[in-house]
Design an enzyme around this catalytic site. Structure first.
Site, PDB file in Angstrom:
ATOM      1  N   HIS A  80      -2.816   6.218   4.721  1.00 47.89           N
ATOM      2  CA  HIS A  80      -1.381   6.353   4.955  1.00 47.89           C
ATOM      3  C   HIS A  80      -0.937   7.732   4.460  1.00 47.89           C
ATOM      4  O   HIS A  80      -1.362   8.174   3.385  1.00 47.89           O
ATOM      5  CB  HIS A  80      -0.592   5.304   4.167  1.00 47.89           C
ATOM      6  CG  HIS A  80      -0.717   3.901   4.676  1.00 47.89           C
ATOM      7  ND1 HIS A  80      -1.420   3.561   5.812  1.00 47.89           N
ATOM      8  CD2 HIS A  80      -0.211   2.740   4.189  1.00 47.89           C
ATOM      9  CE1 HIS A  80      -1.328   2.245   5.993  1.00 47.89           C
ATOM     10  NE2 HIS A  80      -0.607   1.729   5.022  1.00 47.89           N
ATOM     11  N   CYS A 103       0.810  -1.227   0.000  1.00 45.65           N
ATOM     12  CA  CYS A 103       0.000   0.000   0.000  1.00 45.65           C
ATOM     13  C   CYS A 103       0.848   1.284   0.000  1.00 45.65           C
ATOM     14  O   CYS A 103       0.553   2.233  -0.730  1.00 45.65           O
ATOM     15  CB  CYS A 103      -0.946   0.008   1.194  1.00 45.65           C
ATOM     16  SG  CYS A 103      -0.251  -0.707   2.694  1.00 45.65           S
TER      17      CYS A 103
END
Ligand code: 25A
Ligand code: L14
Length: 334
Positions: A238, A131
Site C-alpha cells: 500500500h 493495514c
C-alpha cells in the site's frame, strides 16, 4: 524459557500463509502450532517449520484439550465475531486481524512501535489495526511526539492483496482479460475509489477505519482527520500520501532526522537521485518506508509524506507476530 502453544485461524488465506512465513523467520519460543481454517480446507497438508501440518476445521470445540496460549486470527470479521470470544473464554489470548473488535473499548488496538503499553490491558482479545492505519501511524508517531499533530489528510493507493486471495486473483483475471469476481469493476488498467462498503456519511468503511483507528492508537480523540482510500492495480504494498498539520513549527532537516531515528521506519528521500519509496521495493519487507518529505507551504506547519509498506507483512502478519512476541516477553517479565 517456557514454551507456548499457538493456533493460527485462517491459516490458508493470504494473511494466514504470511503468518507461517513470518513465524518461520522469527522463531518464537513455541512448543506446538495448530492450523485452522474452514471445512473447505480441513485435511489440507501444509509444510511449515520443516514438518507437515494438517489443517483442522475451525469449530466450537476445536481448541479443547490443546493447551493453546495464543491464537492468531485472520479469517474475516464474521468468523472473528463468533470464534474470538469462544477462544478467549478458554483462556486463550486472541490477536485478531479482522475489523471485528478494533473499536471495542476493552480491546487494545496495537502497533508495537507506537503503543506497546496497551497490550496488557487486554481482556482476552487484542486487535491488529487495519493495514493502511498501521503504516501511517508508524510514520506519524514520531511527529506526534515531537511536534504535536492538529490535522491529517490521508489518500491511499492500496494493493489488491488487501482484499485477500479473491482480490489478488481479480487482478490476475483482469490481466488474462477475464471479468472480475471480487471487486465491482475491473481493477486491471483501472483505479477504484472504493474499499470496503459505503456508509451513510458518504465515506467508505475503510476510510472511517483509518480515521477512528488512528485516534485510538495515538490516544487522541481531538485529532482532525479525513481520508480517501483507493484500490490500484498493484499486487503487493500500500502507498499513501499523508498531509499533516503540526502544532509546532519545524525545520525540515530536523524533522527528517526525527523520522530516520524512529523504530520500524526507513527514510528513502533522495530526489536528486530519483530515490523515493515504492511498492515494488517494499515487497516482503517488515519496515515502513517514508519519503517525498516536504513542506506544505499552503498552511502553517504543514508537511507532506509518502509512506509505503507491504500490507500483508507490516500491515497484517508481521504486526500480529510482533504483538505475540511482545505479549510473551511481558509474560516472561521482560
Ligand atoms: O470479513 P473481512 O474482515 O472483510 O475480511 C474478508 C477477507 O479479507 C481477508 C481474508 O481473505 C478475509 O476472508 N483478510 C482478512 N484480514 C485481512 C487483512 N488484515 C485480510 N486481507 C488482508 N489483510 P483470505 O481469502 O485471504 O483468507 C480467508 C481465510 O479465512 C478462512 N476462513 C474463511 N471462512 C472461514 C475461515 N476459516 C474458518 N472458518 C470459516 N468459516 C479461509 O480458509 C482463509 O484461510 P478457507 O478454508 O476458506 O481456505 C481458503 C482456501 O480456499 C481457496 N478459496 C478461496 N476463496 C475461495 C476458495 N475456494 C473456492 N471458492 C472461493 N471463493 C483458496 O485456494 C484458499 O487456499
Ligand atoms: O483489515 O483492502 O479492515 O479490501 C479489510 C479490507 C484490510 C483491507 C481490514 C481491503 C481490511 C481490506
Amino acid at each position: 524459557m517456557k514454551k507456548y502453544n499457538i493456533a493460527i485461524v485462517g491459516a490458508t488465506g493470504m494473511v494466514g500463509r504470511k503468518f507461517l512465513q513470518v513465524l518461520e523467520e522469527r522463531q518464537l519460543p513455541v512448543d506446538k502450532y495448530y492450523l485452522f481454517a474452514s471445512a473447505r480446507s480441513a485435511g489440507k497438508v501444509v509444510p511449515f517449520m520443516g514438518k507437515n501440518y494438517t489443517v483442522e476445521e475451525l469449530n466450537e470445540t476445536c481448541f479443547d484439550g490443546k493447551n493453546i496460549h495464543i491464537a492468531l486470527f485472520s479469517a474475516g470479521a464474521s468468523v472473528s465475531k463468533k470464534y474470538a470470544p469462544i477462544a478467549a473464554a478458554k483462556g486463550i489470548v486472541v490477536i485478531d486481524n479482522s475489523s471485528a473488535w478494533r473499536m471495542e473499548p476493552d480491546v487494545p488496538l496495537v502497533v508495537p512501535e507506537v503503543n506497546p503499553q496497551d497490550i496488557m490491558k487486554h481482556k482476552g482479545i487484542i486487535a491488529n489495526p487495519n493495514c493502511s492505519t498501521i503504516q501511517a501511524v508508524v510514520a506519524l508517531k514520531p511527529l506526534y511526539d515531537h511536534y504535536g499533530i492538529k490535522r491529517i489528510v490521508y489518500s491511499t493507493y492500496q494493493a489488491v492483496s488487501g482484499a485477500g486471495l479473491d482480490g489478488y486473483m481479480d487482478l490476475e483475471r483482469g490481466i488474462r482479460g477475464e471479468n472480475p469476481q471480487k471487486f465491482p469493476y475491473p481493477i486491471f488498467g483501472n483505479v477504484i475509489p472504493h474499499i470496503d462498503v459505503f456508509l451513510e456519511n458518504g465515506y467508505t468503511k475503510e476510510e472511517m477505519k483509518m480515521i477512528e483507528e488512528t485516534k485510538k492508537i495515538l490516544g487522541d480523540s481531538s485529532l482532525k482527520i479525513t481520508a480517501t482510500t483507493v484500490r490500484v492495480p498493484v499486487f503487493h504494498g500500500h502507498s499513501e500520501s499523508i498531509n499533516v498539520e503540526l502544532k509546532k513549527s519545524f525545520e525540515l532537516e530536523e524533522l527528517k532526522n526525527v523520522l530516520a531515528k524512529s523504530p520500524g521506519l526507513i527514510v528513502v528521500d533522495d530526489t536528486d537521485n530519483n530515490r523515493y519509496p515504492m511498492a515494488i521495493d517494499a515487497e516482503d519487507k517488515d519496515d515502513v518506508f517514508v519519503g517525498r518529505i516536504r513542506r506544505d507551504e499552503s498552511v502553517e506547519n504543514g508537511v507532506n509524506l509518502w509512506v509505503v509498506a507491504d500490507n500483508i507483512r507490516k500491515g497484517a502478519a508481521t504486526n500480529t507476530v510482533q504483538i505475540a512476541e511482545k505479549l510473551i516477553s511481558l509474560w516472561e517479565g521482560r
